[in-house]
Design a protein around this motif. Sequence first.
Motif, PDB file in Angstrom:
ATOM      1  N   GLY A   1       0.780  -1.233   0.000  1.00 52.83           N
ATOM      2  CA  GLY A   1       0.000   0.000   0.000  1.00 52.83           C
ATOM      3  C   GLY A   1       0.809   1.279   0.000  1.00 52.83           C
ATOM      4  O   GLY A   1       0.297   2.328   0.359  1.00 52.83           O
ATOM      5  N   ALA A   2       2.069   1.224  -0.406  1.00 57.33           N
ATOM      6  CA  ALA A   2       2.906   2.425  -0.499  1.00 57.33           C
ATOM      7  C   ALA A   2       2.571   3.127  -1.818  1.00 57.33           C
ATOM      8  O   ALA A   2       3.280   3.002  -2.814  1.00 57.33           O
ATOM      9  CB  ALA A   2       4.376   2.054  -0.410  1.00 57.33           C
ATOM     10  N   GLN A   3       1.482   3.861  -1.809  1.00 55.36           N
ATOM     11  CA  GLN A   3       0.893   4.397  -3.029  1.00 55.36           C
ATOM     12  C   GLN A   3       1.788   5.394  -3.762  1.00 55.36           C
ATOM     13  O   GLN A   3       1.896   5.335  -4.992  1.00 55.36           O
ATOM     14  CB  GLN A   3      -0.458   5.023  -2.731  1.00 55.36           C
ATOM     15  N   ALA A   4       2.407   6.319  -3.053  1.00 60.89           N
ATOM     16  CA  ALA A   4       3.249   7.320  -3.721  1.00 60.89           C
ATOM     17  C   ALA A   4       4.430   6.648  -4.410  1.00 60.89           C
ATOM     18  O   ALA A   4       4.774   6.987  -5.542  1.00 60.89           O
ATOM     19  CB  ALA A   4       3.730   8.371  -2.727  1.00 60.89           C
ATOM     20  N   LEU A   5       5.028   5.684  -3.745  1.00 60.04           N
ATOM     21  CA  LEU A   5       6.140   4.944  -4.336  1.00 60.04           C
ATOM     22  C   LEU A   5       5.663   4.153  -5.543  1.00 60.04           C
ATOM     23  O   LEU A   5       6.297   4.165  -6.599  1.00 60.04           O
ATOM     24  CB  LEU A   5       6.775   4.022  -3.299  1.00 60.04           C
ATOM     25  N   GLU A   6       4.547   3.476  -5.404  1.00 58.49           N
ATOM     26  CA  GLU A   6       4.012   2.701  -6.524  1.00 58.49           C
ATOM     27  C   GLU A   6       3.745   3.601  -7.728  1.00 58.49           C
ATOM     28  O   GLU A   6       4.121   3.270  -8.861  1.00 58.49           O
ATOM     29  CB  GLU A   6       2.725   1.991  -6.111  1.00 58.49           C
TER      30      GLU A   6
END
Length: 115
Positions: A65-70
């Motif tokens: 769930g590391a959205q910014a990284l993804e």
Amino acid sequence: MTGTRGFAAQLAEDLGPEDLRHVLNVFRGDLDRLSEVLRVSAAAGDGASFRRAAHSLAGAAGAVGAQALEQACRLAMTRADIGAAQMPGVAADIAALCQGALAELAAFAGGLDRA
């Protein structure tokens, strides 16, 4: 890292604290290894390897769930305008996001120990 804590909390609920710690340790190892591949690929100007590493990092980030990284990794793997000269800067930006994701998840995992 919007959403990371919510997703990690859901994982903790679904998996339990010990299994979540294991997932986070695997994630940490993946980030270390893949961000190094990304950096080396960028330094060499190897676009194919750079995009594969960004793709793998995006998958690892999505799993916790590391959205910014993804999102940054998905952008790096799909942007046709990232040339050899831009790759090191993009890799550095992604490495910073990796460290941020790890710090946020470590803080969350630390909270599990206090709960």
